[in-house]
Design an enzyme around this catalytic site. Structure first.
Site: not given
Length: 746
Positions: A629, A430, A13, A633, A16
């Site tokens: 990419d 981009d 739970c 960037d 815990c």
């Protein structure tokens, strides 16, 4: 700083989770802890020069939660099948012992002739003794776990859900035992037994845990499928002989043969052959990708119709598959900001419930003097208030949501990105390599009457073959795609500012700009108007002249990716703004933006300019996600609220990003946002149910409706409702396995 993952046992739970978290954070040198109830794990970041991993395991053990170092893939839920099997057996035993008790006790109330038959047969006292024997077997057998875990936690003053169940069932059993063997200790009007309540509570909670364990085992399906991609054997070519070896023993630069239909054993480069490789399990792309000499291939993908020879470039934990598994595990163990409130509440929830239960018993004794009423109300409060559902609400949704994202080729590298992405207001892209292919291609070739396309293209490609200019490469690729045989080119000369001149098959070939035509005294005629139109669209235009005569006009551009327009439209449909930030020329950028329907465009910007553009957009629109990419960037990816890297891009960009799209398809951004938004929505649904369930039913269990309506919640019904609450949360989280399918290409 170092990090490790511990596999934690005995967590049931939210309380815990809080206790494991506090125990691990108390170890000197620990910087951060993320405990995951659904994955039964804890991710610990610590100072390696101060902390010994064994100290972390000891701290968890001392708190009552045994821990071991987890191996890659442990969070895939493999252990849940064993737990489910054990719980199924325990539930079956408990049910077999409980059913006769339930029929005898409750059946007599519902069907009076049964009650009379028992009284006239074995008698009430014998019936109670037999019930005592059966229920005691239930508690010391299948139900023993609640006492062995719950009572020590109570003695350590850190009660958990096992403590609640242990106290509730022990109270019902003890009261019933006194009524059976020492009835003189109780008023005559209150001599009754609740053996069936104790037994049914244990059986129903075990059944709930069994159903929950089965469902939880399905949440790790994404990692399990990734683990299954690992190849056990590889065909290695050494000294001219093909040998089958364990794939784990592969070495870098080994030459491996992959036959049609086989999984590729490790990352490599194709050295021989041409085939189509199914990469759908890693990228989410449905169509196989062509791979030929020089192509990179990824371990775990499936070779298609022809054999390939590969040179291995990465093995073991360095392969892309291993890194993907680690990223998915990290995302599934994430602790979202929304979890902080849940952790604070559940940490104190069980002690508060104990206080409410004690207060309930005392109040009913004071107000009514009815021991039975007080006992039933107190036990019902203990059972109904179990915080299992609250503890599972967030981690279950995270596990299923990130697993579904992985199926779609979307990897959340940083856990908080799962929540942050759902809150972005604008997505900035981009251009090159993100919205476009990143590789110029010949898109138009307009011929002058009297010249044949194949002849002219072969001649100019022969001249351009010795140039590394992007336009030259595009022309050569077009000739190769058409299967043309190139003639010999001689006396190739670059003419700065003009273009290129060469002797090809006895003819003088000139390729270049309008300025070149002017110098040669050649009038492009009607082609000039078409050239102006194409240039306005952001395309690079060159002219070809042969032996002083105008022959053709060629347009080269970086084509828009097939899914770019759909991605932009999908984001707009979801209410998000879209912008473009690129270092390319303004005319080209604006042409692409107009085609895709993007209004905000920042062009001709350097990497620092991209960061400034992200900052400017954030001031204007709010939270920003940036998609890129390339190396240039990386600063913008780090600056944005959420950085999304194209997985086919550079490692630098991927490392700077929060989310990685394994394929180059920009539609993955829509899928990522859909998964993020759906997961957050699912978490909120779970939390509303979990909190609302306890807030609504604890007062009912305590008996607030009893004076007016006579309604008092039975401990058996409380146990059933508690078990179903956890099952509801898990089942609701599993609905995430169906989201975002429409975001992928058909």
């Amino acid at each position: 700083m170092s990090g490790l993952t511990l596999s934690i046992r005995n967590m049931h739970c939210g309380s815990c989770v809080g206790r494991v978290d506090r125990a691990l954070r108390a170890v000197p040198g620990v910087q951060d802890v993320a405990v995951n109830l659904a994955g039964e794990s804890a991710r610990v970041t610590y100072a390696s020069e101060i902390v010994d991993p064994s100290a972390l395991m000891r701290a968890s053990q001392d708190a009552g939660f045994p821990a071991v170092l987890a191996q890659t893939g442990d969070s895939a839920g493999a252990g849940h099948s064993d737990d489910a099997g054990k719980l199924a057996r325990q539930t079956a035993i408990a049910a077999a012992l409980t059913l006769p008790v339930f029929i005898v006790e409750m059946g007599g109330h519902l069907y009076p002739p049964l009650h009379h038959a028992i009284m006239n047969g074995i008698g009430m006292q014998t019936s109670w003794v037999l019930q005592f024997i059966a229920v005691t077997l239930v508690l010391v057998g299948p139900g023993r776990v609640f006492f062995t875990r719950g009572l020590p936690a109570l003695w350590r003053r850190v009660p958990d859900m096992n403590s609640l169940v242990a106290l509730g069932t022990a109270a019902a059993w003890s009261y019933s035992t006194i009524a059976t063997f020492a009835p003189g200790l109780l008023p005559a009007a209150q001599r009754a037994v609740y053996f069936e309540a104790a037994a049914v509570i244990v059986t129903l909670i075990l059944m709930g845990r069994w159903l929950e364990s089965r469902a939880r085992g399905r949440t790790g399906s994404a990692i399990r499928r990734l683990m299954e991609l690992r190849v056990p054997q590889a065909h290695v070519l050494r000294a001219g002989v093909v040998t089958d070896i364990d794939a784990a023993h592969l070495q870098i630069d080994d030459i491996v043969i992959v036959r049609p239909g086989e999984h590729i054993p490790a990352d490599g480069i194709v050295t021989s052959g041409l085939s189509h490789v199914d990469e759908s399990m890693l990228t989410g792309e449905p169509l196989p990708a062509e791979r030929t000499i020089g192509s990179n291939v990824t371990g775990g993908t499936v070779n298609g119709d022809n054999a390939l020879h590969l040179r291995i470039t990465a093995v073991g934990d360095d392969t892309a598959l291993a890194q993907i598994i680690r990223m998915v595990e990290a995302a599934q163990s994430a602790r979202l900001p929304i979890q902080a409130l849940v952790d604070r509440v559940t940490l104190w929830f069980v002690p508060c419930v104990l206080a409410i239960a004690v207060t309930t018993v005392l109040l009913w004794l004071l107000l009514s003097g009815d021991v039975t009423l007080a006992l039933v109300a107190g036990i019902s409060v203990l059972i109904i208030a179990c915080p299992c559902a609250m503890g599972l609400a967030t981690p279950m949704s995270i596990m299923v949501g990130t697993g579904r994202a992985a199926d779609l080729g979307v990897l959340f590298r940083k856990g908080d990105a799962l929540q942050a992405l759902a809150g972005v207001d604008l997505v900035a892209f981009d251009k090159t390599g993100t919205l476009t292919q990143g590789k110029p291609e010949l898109t138009e070739m307009v011929m002058v009457p009297g010249f044949e396309r194949a002849d002219v293209l072969a001649s100019i490609a022969a001249a351009e073959a010795q140039s590394e200019h992007p336009i030259a490469r595009a022309i050569c690729r077009a000739a190769d795609a058409d299967g043309l045989t190139l003639p010999e080119a001689a006396d190739v000369r670059a003419l700065p500012g003009w273009g290129l001149r060469a002797q090809v098959a006895g003819q003088v070939v000139n390729i270049g700009s309008h300025r070149m035509l002017s110098e040669l005294g050649i009038d492009p005629g009607a082609l000039q108007r078409q050239a102006n139109t194409l240039a306005a669209m952001g395309k690079s235009v060159v002219f070809a002249a042969i032996d002083g005569r105008m022959a053709a006009m060629i347009a080269v551009s970086d084509p828009i990716k097939p899914g770019a327009a759909e991605a932009v439209a999908g984001l707009r449909k979801r209410g998000l703004g879209v912008a473009m930030i690129t270092g390319d020329q303004s005319a080209t950028a604006q042409a692409i933006a107009n085609t895709l329907g993007i209004a905000d465009v920042f062009a001709e910007v350097l990497p620092k300019g991209k960061v400034d553009a992200v900052t400017s957009l954030a001031r204007k629109h709010g939270k920003i996600a940036f998609v890129g990419d390339g190396i240039n960037d990386a600063p913008a990816l780090a600056q944005a609220d959420v950085g999304i890297a194209i997985g086919t891009g550079t490692d630098v960009a991927i490392e700077a990003a929060d989310v990685v799209l394994m394929s180059g398809d920009p539609r993955g951004v829509v899928a990522a946002h859909e998964v993020s938004a759906s997961t957050l929505r699912n978490i909120r649904q779970n939390l509303v149910w979990a909190f609302g369930y306890n807030v609504a039913l604890i007062p009912v269990a305590a008996g607030v409706l009893y004076p007016a309506t006579g309604l008092l919640l039975s401990p058996m019904l409380a146990a059933g409702a508690m078990a179903l609450s956890s099952v509801f949360v898990v089942s609701n989280a599993l609905r995430l396995r169906r989201v975002a399918g429409s975001a992928r290409p058909a």
